[in-house]
Design a protein around this motif. Structure first.
Motif, PDB file in Angstrom:
ATOM      1  N   GLU A 361       8.331 -14.463  -9.379  1.00 18.26           N
ATOM      2  CA  GLU A 361       8.318 -13.017  -9.132  1.00 18.26           C
ATOM      3  C   GLU A 361       8.008 -12.248 -10.408  1.00 18.26           C
ATOM      4  O   GLU A 361       7.190 -11.331 -10.436  1.00 18.26           O
ATOM      5  CB  GLU A 361       9.694 -12.591  -8.585  1.00 18.26           C
ATOM      6  CG  GLU A 361       9.646 -11.275  -7.839  1.00 18.26           C
ATOM      7  CD  GLU A 361      11.030 -10.910  -7.294  1.00 18.26           C
ATOM      8  OE1 GLU A 361      11.402  -9.743  -7.417  1.00 18.26           O
ATOM      9  OE2 GLU A 361      11.731 -11.816  -6.790  1.00 18.26           O
ATOM     10  N   LYS A 362       8.646 -12.678 -11.492  1.00 16.84           N
ATOM     11  CA  LYS A 362       8.419 -12.029 -12.792  1.00 16.84           C
ATOM     12  C   LYS A 362       6.957 -12.220 -13.221  1.00 16.84           C
ATOM     13  O   LYS A 362       6.320 -11.308 -13.732  1.00 16.84           O
ATOM     14  CB  LYS A 362       9.378 -12.634 -13.824  1.00 16.84           C
ATOM     15  CG  LYS A 362       9.321 -12.002 -15.193  1.00 16.84           C
ATOM     16  CD  LYS A 362       9.937 -10.630 -15.244  1.00 16.84           C
ATOM     17  CE  LYS A 362       9.662 -10.010 -16.592  1.00 16.84           C
ATOM     18  NZ  LYS A 362       9.901  -8.612 -16.703  1.00 16.84           N
ATOM     19  N   GLN A 365       4.772  -9.785 -11.230  1.00 19.67           N
ATOM     20  CA  GLN A 365       4.898  -8.393 -11.721  1.00 19.67           C
ATOM     21  C   GLN A 365       4.112  -8.220 -13.016  1.00 19.67           C
ATOM     22  O   GLN A 365       3.408  -7.233 -13.207  1.00 19.67           O
ATOM     23  CB  GLN A 365       6.374  -8.056 -12.011  1.00 19.67           C
ATOM     24  CG  GLN A 365       7.220  -7.844 -10.783  1.00 19.67           C
ATOM     25  CD  GLN A 365       8.719  -7.811 -11.139  1.00 19.67           C
ATOM     26  OE1 GLN A 365       9.105  -8.020 -12.284  1.00 19.67           O
ATOM     27  NE2 GLN A 365       9.551  -7.561 -10.150  1.00 19.67           N
ATOM     28  N   GLU A 511      -3.069 -10.654  -7.575  1.00 17.95           N
ATOM     29  CA  GLU A 511      -2.669  -9.387  -8.220  1.00 17.95           C
ATOM     30  C   GLU A 511      -3.887  -8.654  -8.786  1.00 17.95           C
ATOM     31  O   GLU A 511      -3.984  -7.434  -8.698  1.00 17.95           O
ATOM     32  CB  GLU A 511      -1.666  -9.653  -9.361  1.00 17.95           C
ATOM     33  CG  GLU A 511      -0.339 -10.223  -8.920  1.00 17.95           C
ATOM     34  CD  GLU A 511      -0.301 -11.748  -8.863  1.00 17.95           C
ATOM     35  OE1 GLU A 511       0.794 -12.293  -8.691  1.00 17.95           O
ATOM     36  OE2 GLU A 511      -1.370 -12.397  -8.988  1.00 17.95           O
TER      37      GLU A 511
END
Length: 537
Positions: A361-362, A365, A511
């Motif tokens: 998750e990090k 982001q 992303e």
């Protein structure tokens, strides 16, 4: 007090970091255990599999993917540490994260992508270093053989390229130091490579010996600049590259890894570096084919000034050669440097190091934030308004190259710009002539090029037919081109100057695709800047 021969031999064992493979046979694993137990070796360098290691460049064995690689490396590290009387320093190449060597682990952007960030966003490079280090710690790895301090000022470089932060020496130096600081904050060792600079070469040192013809003054002005900055910031280690620099070596074409004038005189004395010096992999053909007698290469590399012999293939013979030839003082120097590094990561005081979990998750982001700040507009004729105009008149189509139409970029655009979509995935499944015919009915085309490979060999694996199609479309249509991949691909696309819009996205991560789509729909400013000079055709 004179040291016993046995105690000396145990110290010499610490200089050896043989290669080990995550996906290996039980027989080979037991052989490594015997090596650790018998010779008190200092550490290990992990690779995915024998097929992926540096020696395999011409045997072309297929790398077999294994979803369990991450679990396997964790288990192997525990197993190898159990048989070590001196805790092993575990190292790996994780320039863009564990994903460089291990599937199904977090992947961060290549250095060239980070190099596109504005200087004001250097904190993101620090975060990448920190997150990669946390992932390494979770696996039980103490030492990342990264980042590159090479300044990539040669577009034909077959082996550095996208692995470098770019061609601006200040930015390369600053970003390399930020990455190192991020790792150091969580207690993982870093390494600047490939001293004295592998950027301006056009030979792959896995296969042959590149030669740098610069003088010492020129090198101090450019190539050595990031290394000097690293030394000022107490870099843990510096890796010596397999490249010859005759001007530093009495005119001889000896690899830097085997050159006392380069390691002892330049790096140690002139630049004042007293940290760990590690050789590049000693199985690489530029050096591995030089000596017939086993152990001779290891001795020559140690004698030149390396403390750690990475990917040493002849451990018992190498130990014997060093014991026969080296002074006890020199052995003591290297031994102390290695122990200091082991102390820094805490393994001498029973720190097991396998702490925390992989943080996908990090990573996601962080990748989003890097995408927001690195995407680069190269040609911009305010594409967004005229794409909406073409859409209104049913004149807009989308073409995806090397990915299906269900890609994240197209899906993001489709919230407002639904239009006919075409895809070329590969020559077996896609028909270029059909695509070309279909596209004749549209005047504006949004093209997403997902560059198949990061390395430049064979035009980045882009088929000639695809290059011909691109060239044709650029001459006959209004093309808005998004390039997801290495920016060095741009000069091989003919008539790219004709594009109505050209946006460099660097990575194909979801992303990056998502941010590229949002940027297009909202006509946002792009903050990225090309980290290398590119001449468009």
């Amino acid at each position: 007090m004179k040291m016993t021969a046995q105690a000396l031999e145990k110290k010499v064992g610490q200089f050896f970091f043989p290669a080990v493979f995550i996906n290996d046979t039980e027989e080979n694993i037991q052989e490594t255990e015997r090596l650790i137990a018998t010779h008190n070796i200092g550490g290990l360098t992990f690779f995915h599999s024998r097929a992926s290691a540096a020696t395999n460049y011409e045997s072309k064995k297929k790398v077999v993917f294994n979803d369990d690689s991450y679990q396997k490396i964790k288990a192997l590290i525990i197993r190898y540490q159990k048989v070590a009387s001196t805790p092993l320093l575990i190292s790996i190449d994780a320039e863009w994260g564990l994903a460089m060597r291990i599937e199904k682990t977090p992947q961060y952007p290549y250095a060239i992508t980070l190099g596109a960030l504005p200087e004001s966003k250097a904190n993101l490079v620090y975060e990448v270093g920190k997150q990669i280090a946390l992932d390494l710690k979770a696996a039980g790895i103490h030492y990342n053989l990264s980042p590159l301090a090479d300044i990539n000022n040669n577009p034909n470089n077959p082996v550095i390229g996208y692995r470098s932060f770019g061609e601006n020496k200040e930015k390369v130096a600053d970003f390399a130091v930020e990455y190192l600081k991020g790792m150091s904050e969580v207690g993982v060792l870093g390494c600047l490579k490939h001293f004295p600079g592998h950027g301006n070469t056009n030979v792959d040192s896995h296969l042959g010996l590149p030669v740098l013809n610069e003088t010492l003054e020129e090198l101090l002005e450019n190539e050595l600049y990031p290394f000097i900055k690293g030394i000022e910031n107490n870099v843990d280690s510096i890796m010596i590259g397999h490249l010859a620099v005759p001007s530093l070596n009495d005119g001889k074409n000896t690899s830097a890894t085997l050159s006392k004038p380069i390691i002892e005189t330049l790096l140690r004395k002139k630049l004042g570096y007293d940290g760990l010096v590690i050789s590049d992999a000693l199985n690489m053909h530029s050096v591995s084919k030089l000596y017939e007698t086993k152990g001779e290469l290891e001795w020559e590399a140690f004698n030149a000034g390396n403390d750690i012999l990475c990917f040493a293939e002849n451990v018992p013979e190498g130990i014997k050669a060093i014991l026969e030839n080296a002074s006890p003082d020199r052995i003591e120097e290297s031994f102390n440097r290695i122990m200091k590094a082991k102390e820094k990561v805490g393994i001498l005081s029973q720190n097991t190091f396998t702490s925390g979990d992989l943080n996908f998750e990090k990573a996601s982001q962080l990748n989003l934030e890097i995408a927001q700040n690195s995407i680069t507009k190269i040609i911009d004729n305010t594409n967004t308004p005229f794409a909406f105009e073409a859409h209104k008149n049913n004149q807009l189509a989308k073409l995806s190259l090397y990915k299906g139409v269900a890609n994240t970029f197209f899906q993001t655009l489709n919230s407002e710009l639904k239009s006919p979509e075409f895809a070329f995935e590969n020559l077996e499944d896609s028909d270029i002539s059909v695509i070309k015919k279909e596209l004749e009915n549209f005047e504006t085309i949004i093209i997403s090029l997902f560059v198949p490979k990061a390395k430049p060999q064979n035009n980045f694996e882009i088929n000639d037919e695809v290059l011909a199609l691109l060239s044709n479309l650029l001459q006959t249509k209004k093309c808005i081109v998004y390039v997801f991949g290495n920016p060095y691909v741009l000069p091989i696309i003919k008539h790219l100057k004709n594009a109505s819009g050209l946006i460099q996205v660097y990575q194909d991560f979801n992303e990056f695709q998502k941010i590229a789509g949002i940027q297009f729909l909202e006509n946002l400013t792009c903050n990225g800047k090309l980290p290398v000079n590119i001449d468009l055709q």
